[in-house]
Scaffold this motif. Structure first.
Motif, mmCIF file in Angstrom:
data_model
loop_
_atom_site.group_PDB
_atom_site.id
_atom_site.type_symbol
_atom_site.label_atom_id
_atom_site.label_comp_id
_atom_site.label_asym_id
_atom_site.label_seq_id
_atom_site.Cartn_x
_atom_site.Cartn_y
_atom_site.Cartn_z
ATOM 1 N N ALA A 111 -41.781 68.028 -9.328
ATOM 2 C CA ALA A 111 -42.556 67.610 -10.394
ATOM 3 C C ALA A 111 -42.001 66.809 -11.566
ATOM 4 N N LEU A 112 -40.766 67.139 -11.749
ATOM 5 C CA LEU A 112 -39.935 66.274 -12.621
ATOM 6 C C LEU A 112 -39.648 64.879 -12.203
ATOM 7 N N SER A 113 -39.385 64.881 -10.808
ATOM 8 C CA SER A 113 -39.120 63.770 -10.223
ATOM 9 C C SER A 113 -40.076 62.325 -10.538
ATOM 10 N N ILE A 114 -41.098 62.706 -10.712
ATOM 11 C CA ILE A 114 -42.212 61.815 -11.291
ATOM 12 C C ILE A 114 -42.343 61.879 -12.761
ATOM 13 N N ALA A 115 -41.838 62.491 -13.328
ATOM 14 C CA ALA A 115 -42.352 62.699 -14.990
ATOM 15 C C ALA A 115 -41.358 61.901 -15.735
ATOM 16 N N PHE A 116 -40.361 61.390 -15.375
ATOM 17 C CA PHE A 116 -39.239 60.561 -16.261
ATOM 18 C C PHE A 116 -40.043 59.321 -16.774
ATOM 19 N N GLY A 117 -40.940 58.535 -15.821
ATOM 20 C CA GLY A 117 -41.381 57.521 -16.222
ATOM 21 C C GLY A 117 -42.593 57.317 -17.357
ATOM 22 N N ASP A 118 -43.415 56.477 -16.949
ATOM 23 C CA ASP A 118 -44.686 56.453 -17.955
ATOM 24 C C ASP A 118 -46.036 57.452 -17.583
ATOM 25 N N VAL A 119 -45.678 58.310 -16.267
ATOM 26 C CA VAL A 119 -46.863 59.045 -15.929
ATOM 27 C C VAL A 119 -46.379 60.451 -16.387
ATOM 28 N N SER A 120 -47.526 60.947 -17.027
ATOM 29 C CA SER A 120 -47.511 62.537 -17.301
ATOM 30 C C SER A 120 -47.991 63.288 -16.263
ATOM 31 N N TYR A 121 -46.879 64.146 -15.900
ATOM 32 C CA TYR A 121 -47.075 65.203 -14.900
ATOM 33 C C TYR A 121 -48.397 66.114 -15.057
#
Length: 363
Positions: free
Chosen positions: A98-108
């Motif tokens: 989940a964190l792998s997609i969460a550091f950009g502009d996208v809210s997990y």
């Protein structure tokens, strides 16, 4: 369709293992306190620090609650993470996914609730499982938990599958015997459900049969004799069930457990063990063709297969139903009405009464 994209290495994890994969300048490690202090990992972390800034978090609880993920994001909001390494059980790996997609502009959270699609890019992720059961290291899903809303569910998409996977049976053998037995039964549930699911296919079913044979032959030895050879076979089978999950689906036991787990404070595997007491009996009572075909592919009668599962539970001291989890008859209607997700993938599902009957049989 069935394929394995991540690079998979089998053997002892050491610093040389990491040298074959690109490690960035800013490295996030998600693990547990117990794991991080053993297996030579402190020395590996020290070696990684010679070339990278290493940020270690060891606070992830079962089911990977939102607040645990938010703590990582809040503390590293000024850091541009290049690589994520997850070392632990299913919740640890799912949190990292989940964190792998969460550091950009996208809210997990928006992805979790379907408000925004799963992104097409992520931070590269290395997964090192320490339990052989969830298959999280190769699946397309990350099961996380919104405690405030009482919602346990998944972020799903091929993009969140780890890029690299290490399977070191020494790590799996380090967990307590009872935990090893419980998560091993979780692996068995993945094999059974991905075979029986309406979303299954011939390759999935073949892999399921092989996995079930491995569990029947090697799980008890890996637990009671602490056999590294048997443990490695179970660990490989567990990882391959992660692929099965990506190309098939689970059935009603998993949907029900997502309700029972947060309600009772019990683990994912414990919930499945209890629910299986009722679900397999319900499949048998309803004369579900897929159950009979699975038994046939195992060269067993349906009765022999059910007895083999029950005997495995007894061998491993896992022979209990939902009463042990704290569920009472009066709770059944509420639980059944709260079950959501793709319940239609289960060939035994007709309506909420199907779930009620399963729960009654699981008492």
């Amino acid at each position: 369709m069935y394929y394995i994209k991540p690079v998979i290495s089998i053997g002892k994890v050491d610093i040389k293992s990491f040298e074959q994969f690109p490690i960035g300048k800013e490295v996030l490690i998600i693990t547990s306190k117990t794991v991080s202090q053993n297996y030579g990992l402190p020395d590996i972390f020290d070696e990684l620090r010679k070339k990278s800034s290493v940020h270690i978090f060891n606070h992830i609880r079962p089911d990977a609650p939102f607040e645990d993920l938010d703590l990582v994001l809040d503390e590293l909001k000024q850091v541009s993470i290049d690589t994520i390494i997850a070392i632990g059980g299913g919740s640890t790996i799912d949190a990292a996914k989940a964190l792998s997609i969460a550091f950009g502009d996208v809210s997990y959270k928006d992805v979790f609730y379907g408000k925004t699609p799963v992104p097409t890019t992520k931070i590269p992720l290395i997964a090192i499982p320490t339990t052989a059961g969830t298959g999280a290291e190769l699946s397309f899903g990350a099961i996380i938990y919104d405690k405030d809303k009482g919602k346990k569910g998944g972020i799903r998409g091929e993009i969140i599958q780890p890029n690299y996977v290490f399977i070191d049976a020494n790590l799996h053998n380090g967990c307590p015997i009872h935990l090893k037995a419980e998560v091993g039964f979780d692996c068995l549930t993945h094999a059974i459900e991905t075979y029986i699911s309406k979303k299954s296919n011939p390759i999935v079913r073949n892999q399921s049969v092989n996995c079930i044979q491995v569990i029947f032959q090697h799980l008890t030895k890996s637990c009671k004799e602490n056999s590294i050879e048997d443990m490695e076979k179970v660990a490989i089978a567990s990882s391959l069930m992660g692929i099965n999950l990506a190309f098939s689906s689970t059935c009603l036991p998993h949907r029900i457990q997502y309700v029972i787990g947060p309600m009772t404070g019990t683990s994912h595997a414990q919930g499945l063990i209890a629910i299986y007491k009722g679900w397999l009996q319900y499949l048998y009572n309803e004369k579900i063709d897929e159950l009979n075909q699975l038994a046939s592919d195992l060269n067993m009668s349906t009765e022999e297969f059910l007895n083999r599962v029950n005997n495995l539970k007894k061998e491993l001291n896992l022979d209990y139903g939902i009463l042990k989890l704290g569920i009472d008859l009066k709770d059944i209607d509420e639980i059944a009405s709260s079950v959501s997700g793709n319940v239609q993938a289960d060939p035994s599902y007709e309506n909420v009464e199907s779930i009620i009957n399963i729960l009654k049989l699981a008492i």
